[in-house]
Scaffold this active site. Structure first.
Site, short mmCIF file in Angstrom:
data_model
loop_
_atom_site.label_atom_id
_atom_site.label_comp_id
_atom_site.label_asym_id
_atom_site.label_seq_id
_atom_site.Cartn_x
_atom_site.Cartn_y
_atom_site.Cartn_z
CG HIS A 214 13.87 -8.06 22.07
ND1 HIS A 214 13.21 -6.85 21.99
CD2 HIS A 214 12.89 -8.99 22.17
CE1 HIS A 214 11.90 -7.05 22.02
NE2 HIS A 214 11.69 -8.35 22.13
CB CYS A 247 5.10 -11.89 19.23
SG CYS A 247 4.95 -12.05 17.43
N1 COA Z 1 2.64 -0.09 6.78
C1 COA Z 1 1.43 0.21 6.28
N2 COA Z 1 0.85 -0.44 5.27
C2 COA Z 1 1.54 -1.46 4.72
C3 COA Z 1 2.82 -1.84 5.18
C4 COA Z 1 3.37 -1.11 6.26
N3 COA Z 1 4.57 -1.41 6.78
N4 COA Z 1 3.24 -2.88 4.48
C5 COA Z 1 2.30 -3.17 3.57
N5 COA Z 1 1.26 -2.31 3.72
C6 COA Z 1 0.01 -2.30 2.95
C7 COA Z 1 0.25 -2.36 1.48
O1 COA Z 1 0.39 -1.07 0.95
C8 COA Z 1 -1.01 -3.05 1.02
O2 COA Z 1 -2.07 -2.11 1.01
P1 COA Z 1 -3.30 -2.20 -0.01
O3 COA Z 1 -4.00 -3.50 0.32
O4 COA Z 1 -4.09 -0.99 0.31
O5 COA Z 1 -2.64 -2.22 -1.35
C9 COA Z 1 -1.29 -4.05 2.11
O6 COA Z 1 -0.69 -3.50 3.29
C10 COA Z 1 -0.74 -5.43 1.84
O7 COA Z 1 0.62 -5.30 1.44
P2 COA Z 1 1.64 -6.55 1.31
O8 COA Z 1 2.96 -6.06 0.90
O9 COA Z 1 0.96 -7.60 0.44
O10 COA Z 1 1.75 -7.05 2.79
P3 COA Z 1 1.39 -8.46 3.41
O11 COA Z 1 -0.09 -8.62 3.49
O12 COA Z 1 2.20 -9.52 2.73
O13 COA Z 1 1.92 -8.28 4.91
C11 COA Z 1 3.53 -7.33 6.40
C12 COA Z 1 3.30 -8.14 5.15
C13 COA Z 1 5.02 -7.41 6.72
C14 COA Z 1 3.11 -5.90 6.17
C15 COA Z 1 2.70 -7.89 7.57
O14 COA Z 1 2.82 -9.30 7.60
C16 COA Z 1 3.11 -7.33 8.92
O15 COA Z 1 2.89 -6.16 9.20
N6 COA Z 1 3.71 -8.13 9.81
C17 COA Z 1 4.19 -7.70 11.11
C18 COA Z 1 3.29 -8.25 12.15
C19 COA Z 1 3.70 -7.76 13.52
O16 COA Z 1 3.40 -6.66 13.91
N7 COA Z 1 4.39 -8.62 14.30
C20 COA Z 1 4.81 -8.34 15.62
C21 COA Z 1 6.06 -7.53 15.66
S1 COA Z 1 7.51 -8.43 15.31
ZN ZN Z 2 9.76 -9.21 21.76
#
Ligand code: COA
Ligand code: ZN
Length: 320
Positions: A214, A247
């Protein structure tokens, strides 16, 4: 090493609907996402990452994940992928029946923290839980599991990334149950030599597991890096139509390599992708009309095919 179907030599995977749209504030209408997916599948692209299973609160663009996946799954012969950053994302993807889960973690410690808010070892542990969940699915409902390593060739927070770290996490994901490893140059730091070094090192340690690539074209080296990866035996590449991409958690990240130019390069080199180049270029119109003001990249779209160009598939049918 190849994952490609028998009538193709290299598999290309469209990631514009995920990587290309994740940074945009404006929602790309769901019906237009599906028009894009259908048109690109019709042009012969066999794998499309159609969405990202992240919290819609964090990335509103993917609030329509369910409708997009359902629409994409109705397309004959298309392999439907979704990005997953954690177990919850994998559960959502499995419930909807995607064919491939694209798990991402970053080799850079800082980027992993910024992107998925955890230590790299915690991401590996989460991946192992996802692999268990995947294995527990009934035959026919079990998706392929891709273990993706972001910022593997450089990071805008940390700079150079040691190859030993790339190998360590590739092996960790392979041992945890990945069906394929994907090495990502998220911020376009790679060059053909660093690509060779990293891919060869990883391939030497993950046995027969396919390794895919990628690349981003941030500094103009995207297709040169593809050529280097091809030399290493890589036969599956992500790209995005018109080079959309970026990103929001990696400063300076810009577009992916241009899908249309990638397909042209592979085809010109005699490698069949299954893609009709002219039909593919025509799909850009759907992107253009939905993203007015967004720069669209690509040499093939600008210059057209060379005079009397013969596609690789036609050349392959001709007697030597
Ligand atoms: N889809 C939907 N909801 C999700 C989820 C998912 N994959 N993962 C967590 N959640 C929800 C949880 O259920 C929780 O909900 P609530 O507040 O209603 O209880 C909330 O989100 C927080 O959950 P938590 O496990 O504490 O997540 P976090 O705040 O530590 O975030 C990630 C972790 C991984 C979900 C987040 O950092 C993320 O999505 N990162 C990716 C970012 C991205 O898109 N980057 C570019 C692509 S590489
Ligand atoms: Zn990429």
């Amino acid at each position: 090493m190849t994952q490609a179907a028998s009538d193709t030599d290299v598999t290309v995977c469209e990631v514009g609907l995920r990587d290309g749209l994740q940074m945009l504030d404006a929602l790309f209408p769901t019906d237009q996402k599906l028009a894009w997916i259908r048109a690109e599948a019709e042009a012969g692209v066999r794998e499309i990452e159609v969405t990202s299973f992240v919290p819609p609160k964090l990335v509103p663009q993917f609030v329509d994940a369910q409708q997009v996946v359902e629409g994409a799954l109705a397309i004959d012969g298309l392999t439907v992928l979704g990005l997953v950053p954690n177990l919850k994302g994998a559960e959502r993807g499995i419930a909807l029946g995607v064919h491939k889960l694209n798990f991402v973690m970053s080799v850079s410690r800082t980027h992993n923290q910024k992107n998925v808010r955890r230590e790299r070892e915690d991401s590996v542990a989460d991946f192992a839980r996802i692999a268990d969940l995947v294995r527990s699915q009934p035959d026919g409902g079990r998706p392929q599991l891709l273990g993706g390593l972001s910022t593997a060739l450089g990071c805008s927070y940390e700079g150079r990334i040691p190859v030993e770290d790339v190998v360590r996490y590739a092996v960790a994901l392979a041992e945890a149950g990945a069906d394929e490893i994907m090495i990502a140059d998220t911020v376009g730091y790679a060059d053909p030599i660093s690509v060779r070094t990293a891919f060869k090192a990883v391939m030497a340690e993950v046995g027969s597991l396919p390794v895919s690539a990628h690349f981003h074209d941030t500094r103009g080296l995207g297709l040169a890096n593809v050529a280097a990866a091809l030399d290493c035996g890589v036969r599956r590449f992500d790209a995005s139509l018109a080079g959309l991409g970026g990103c929001q958690f990696a400063p300076g990240a810009t577009g992916n390599i241009v899908m249309d130019d990638l397909c042209f390069m592979l085809d010109a080199m005699g490698m069949r992708t299954g893609v009709d180049l002219q039909k593919l270029v025509a799909v850009r119109e759907i992107v253009a009309r939905n993203l007015p003001g967004t720069a669209l990249y690509g040499g093939l779209a600008r210059a057209g095919l060379p005079t009397r160009y013969q596609p690789a598939a036609e050349r392959a049918r001709m007697p030597a």
